[in-house]
Motif scaffolding. Structure first.
Motif, mmCIF file in Angstrom:
data_model
loop_
_atom_site.group_PDB
_atom_site.id
_atom_site.type_symbol
_atom_site.label_atom_id
_atom_site.label_comp_id
_atom_site.label_asym_id
_atom_site.label_seq_id
_atom_site.Cartn_x
_atom_site.Cartn_y
_atom_site.Cartn_z
ATOM 1 N N VAL A 1 0.859 -1.187 0.000
ATOM 2 C CA VAL A 1 0.000 0.000 0.000
ATOM 3 C C VAL A 1 0.893 1.235 0.000
ATOM 4 C CG1 VAL A 1 -1.827 1.262 1.196
ATOM 5 C CG2 VAL A 1 -1.774 -1.244 1.285
ATOM 6 N N ASP A 2 0.731 2.083 -1.001
ATOM 7 C CA ASP A 2 1.536 3.288 -1.136
ATOM 8 C C ASP A 2 0.763 4.491 -0.611
ATOM 9 O OD1 ASP A 2 3.429 1.699 -2.330
ATOM 10 O OD2 ASP A 2 2.876 2.257 -4.376
ATOM 11 N N LEU A 3 1.399 5.214 0.307
ATOM 12 C CA LEU A 3 0.784 6.380 0.940
ATOM 13 C C LEU A 3 1.608 7.627 0.682
ATOM 14 C CD1 LEU A 3 0.057 4.966 4.538
ATOM 15 C CD2 LEU A 3 -1.473 4.918 2.567
ATOM 16 N N LEU A 4 0.926 8.765 0.672
ATOM 17 C CA LEU A 4 1.572 10.072 0.688
ATOM 18 C C LEU A 4 1.264 10.745 2.023
ATOM 19 C CD1 LEU A 4 0.854 11.657 -2.827
ATOM 20 C CD2 LEU A 4 3.012 10.702 -2.004
ATOM 21 N N ARG A 5 2.264 11.412 2.582
ATOM 22 C CA ARG A 5 2.026 12.233 3.771
ATOM 23 C C ARG A 5 1.598 13.625 3.312
ATOM 24 N NH1 ARG A 5 7.130 10.056 7.489
ATOM 25 N NH2 ARG A 5 5.881 8.524 8.646
ATOM 26 N N SER A 6 0.401 14.025 3.735
ATOM 27 C CA SER A 6 -0.132 15.319 3.313
ATOM 28 C C SER A 6 -0.589 16.105 4.538
ATOM 29 C CB SER A 6 -1.317 15.125 2.362
ATOM 30 O OG SER A 6 -2.478 14.744 3.076
ATOM 31 N N ARG A 7 -0.949 17.353 4.319
ATOM 32 C CA ARG A 7 -1.420 18.204 5.426
ATOM 33 C C ARG A 7 -2.707 17.663 6.033
ATOM 34 N NH1 ARG A 7 -0.041 22.047 1.402
ATOM 35 N NH2 ARG A 7 1.937 23.095 1.859
ATOM 36 N N ARG A 8 -3.495 16.924 5.247
ATOM 37 C CA ARG A 8 -4.754 16.402 5.778
ATOM 38 C C ARG A 8 -4.631 14.945 6.235
ATOM 39 N NH1 ARG A 8 -6.000 16.908 0.005
ATOM 40 N NH2 ARG A 8 -6.651 14.906 -0.917
ATOM 41 N N GLU B 1 -1.954 3.978 -4.154
ATOM 42 C CA GLU B 1 -2.121 2.748 -4.909
ATOM 43 C C GLU B 1 -2.098 1.564 -3.955
ATOM 44 O OE1 GLU B 1 0.159 0.482 -8.649
ATOM 45 O OE2 GLU B 1 0.557 2.587 -8.201
ATOM 46 N N VAL B 2 -2.729 0.466 -4.367
ATOM 47 C CA VAL B 2 -2.671 -0.790 -3.627
ATOM 48 C C VAL B 2 -2.192 -1.857 -4.607
ATOM 49 C CG1 VAL B 2 -3.887 -2.444 -2.177
ATOM 50 C CG2 VAL B 2 -4.582 -0.034 -2.157
ATOM 51 N N ASN B 3 -1.019 -2.413 -4.352
ATOM 52 C CA ASN B 3 -0.370 -3.342 -5.271
ATOM 53 C C ASN B 3 -0.598 -4.772 -4.813
ATOM 54 O OD1 ASN B 3 1.587 -4.860 -6.767
ATOM 55 N ND2 ASN B 3 2.726 -2.967 -7.127
ATOM 56 N N SER B 4 -1.064 -5.634 -5.716
ATOM 57 C CA SER B 4 -1.349 -7.021 -5.361
ATOM 58 C C SER B 4 -0.146 -7.945 -5.521
ATOM 59 C CB SER B 4 -2.511 -7.565 -6.206
ATOM 60 O OG SER B 4 -2.158 -7.568 -7.584
ATOM 61 N N SER B 5 0.917 -7.474 -6.182
ATOM 62 C CA SER B 5 2.147 -8.266 -6.336
ATOM 63 C C SER B 5 3.355 -7.405 -5.987
ATOM 64 C CB SER B 5 2.281 -8.803 -7.766
ATOM 65 O OG SER B 5 1.264 -9.727 -8.067
ATOM 66 N N PRO B 6 3.432 -6.930 -4.751
ATOM 67 C CA PRO B 6 4.535 -6.028 -4.387
ATOM 68 C C PRO B 6 5.867 -6.757 -4.384
ATOM 69 C CG PRO B 6 3.299 -6.660 -2.429
ATOM 70 C CD PRO B 6 2.538 -7.205 -3.608
ATOM 71 N N GLY B 7 6.898 -6.072 -4.872
ATOM 72 C CA GLY B 7 8.232 -6.647 -4.882
ATOM 73 C C GLY B 7 8.821 -6.735 -3.478
ATOM 74 N N LEU B 8 9.746 -7.666 -3.288
ATOM 75 C CA LEU B 8 10.342 -7.894 -1.968
ATOM 76 C C LEU B 8 11.727 -7.277 -1.817
ATOM 77 C CD1 LEU B 8 9.429 -11.657 -1.305
ATOM 78 C CD2 LEU B 8 8.035 -9.602 -0.991
ATOM 79 N N GLU B 9 12.423 -7.060 -2.912
ATOM 80 C CA GLU B 9 13.832 -6.670 -2.819
ATOM 81 C C GLU B 9 14.011 -5.351 -2.074
ATOM 82 O OE1 GLU B 9 17.840 -6.513 -5.608
ATOM 83 O OE2 GLU B 9 15.862 -6.646 -6.543
ATOM 84 N N GLY B 10 13.295 -4.310 -2.514
ATOM 85 C CA GLY B 10 13.459 -3.004 -1.889
ATOM 86 C C GLY B 10 13.023 -2.983 -0.441
ATOM 87 N N ILE B 11 11.872 -3.588 -0.141
ATOM 88 C CA ILE B 11 11.337 -3.540 1.222
ATOM 89 C C ILE B 11 12.191 -4.359 2.182
ATOM 90 C CG2 ILE B 11 9.722 -5.488 0.958
ATOM 91 C CD1 ILE B 11 8.869 -2.197 2.723
ATOM 92 N N GLU B 12 12.711 -5.505 1.742
ATOM 93 C CA GLU B 12 13.559 -6.303 2.629
ATOM 94 C C GLU B 12 14.889 -5.605 2.888
ATOM 95 O OE1 GLU B 12 12.102 -10.897 2.448
ATOM 96 O OE2 GLU B 12 13.882 -10.388 1.275
ATOM 97 N N ALA B 13 15.456 -4.972 1.861
ATOM 98 C CA ALA B 13 16.728 -4.271 2.037
ATOM 99 C C ALA B 13 16.578 -3.060 2.944
ATOM 100 C CB ALA B 13 17.278 -3.846 0.673
ATOM 101 N N ALA B 14 15.488 -2.317 2.775
ATOM 102 C CA ALA B 14 15.312 -1.091 3.557
ATOM 103 C C ALA B 14 14.907 -1.365 4.995
ATOM 104 C CB ALA B 14 14.273 -0.194 2.879
ATOM 105 N N SER B 15 14.062 -2.375 5.200
ATOM 106 C CA SER B 15 13.497 -2.615 6.531
ATOM 107 C C SER B 15 14.227 -3.688 7.323
ATOM 108 C CB SER B 15 12.030 -3.022 6.402
ATOM 109 O OG SER B 15 11.924 -4.302 5.788
ATOM 110 N N ALA B 16 15.020 -4.536 6.644
ATOM 111 C CA ALA B 16 15.705 -5.673 7.278
ATOM 112 C C ALA B 16 14.708 -6.679 7.856
ATOM 113 C CB ALA B 16 16.667 -5.199 8.363
#
Length: 306
Positions: free
Chosen positions: A247-254, A260-275
């Protein structure tokens, strides 16, 4: 547990990580090219064959269906569903998530905030369409684009008019959205598994761009989410009927806005960034979902159909 992973390429990082996590936990796992799966449908009976052999005894299937094979891929997932095989992301949920307009309509119906969006077909209505949105900048995106492809920023109304005319000339379906300037080219990827955010990262667009997708040259760092952001991500996945979602979020004033909501999200970036061992969390989810109850019948989870 016997797991099938529907993926066109067994060498992809996400596919390899899922295979590795399953085998480490003692499960049997096989990667199946969905385009090599073929089906027999008759009254009360359903079969899937793969390279000349009948597929039997599969407990769970993980769909990794690319956008280019959505129709056939979801037909294969649906066939597994008809055979009683558990899948965290059902065929209908995948189809919903692939359609950005439908996704936004469903989220808005449930009161989940998102960038204001307009959609129209007739060129005679373009001026009023943009007036409904408000002054530029505007974001124009293809309805079924992925990984930041087909997403443009129009700095002025005249530029938005020209981009819209170009998309219409290609007979493309597209959305126009408000630009959230305070996000400063950053978004949040929340990885939801079984109703929980198990990992999160903040993605930052490269200099001169506003798209934070890693495939577009964005960078990622771990991030701590607020309680509202966590609740928004979880609710968005639930509304879409997805047991696994990016689930992709933007931080806004409100507050947090769902992009977007992705049904096949990739693992490489999230595993590397979050451990976080995201692949392991997914396999553990499948194990819980398919664990036999006292009567010996596998527990299946129904996904919401909308």
């Amino acid at each position: 547990m016997k797991i099938a992973i529907l993926s066109r390429n067994a060498r992809l990082f996400s596919t390899k990580r899922l295979v590795e996590a399953a085998r480490v936990r003692g499960h049997s796992v096989r990667v199946l090219d969905p385009l090599r799966c073929y089906m027999r449908i008759a009254a009360g009976t359903f079969e899937i064959h793969y390279k000349g052999h009948v597929l039997r005894g599969i407990d769970a299937v993980i769909p990794r269906i690319g956008a280019s094979i959505t129709f056939y891929g979801t037909a294969v997932v649906r066939q597994f569903e008809m055979m009683g095989v558990f899948t965290p992301n059902g065929s209908d949920a995948i189809l919903r998530a692939r359609d950005k307009l439908r996704t936004l309509q469903l989220l808005a119906r449930e009161g989940i905030d998102l960038p204001t969006t307009v959609f129209g077909d007739n060129p005679d209505d373009t001026a009023d369409l943009l007036a409904m949105l408000g002054p530029a900048p505007h974001v124009i995106k293809l309805n079924e684009g992925a990984q930041g492809q087909g997403v443009l920023l129009a700095e002025k109304n005249s530029a938005a008019q020209g981009m819209i005319e170009a998309f219409r000339g290609l007979y493309a379906n597209f959305l126009v959205q408000e630009f959230i300037g305070e996000a400063k080219g950053a978004d949040l990827r929340c990885f939801v598994v079984d109703g929980k955010v198990i990992a999160a990262m903040q993605r930052q667009a490269p200099e001169g761009d506003f798209r934070a997708n890693l495939h577009r040259g964005g960078t990622a760092v771990p991030v701590s989410l607020t309680a509202v952001e966590v609740a928004t991500a979880v609710r968005a996945a639930q509304v879409m009927g997805l047991g696994i979602a990016g689930v992709d979020l933007l931080r806004s004033r409100r507050g947090p806005l769902v992009l977007e909501v992705n049904s096949s999200p990739g693992l490489e970036g999230i595993e590397a960034a979050s451990a976080v061992d995201v692949a392991g969390e997914i396999i553990d989810f499948l194990a819980r979902a398919t664990r036999s109850d006292v009567s010996g019948s596998p527990r299946r989870r129904a996904r919401r159909n909308t």
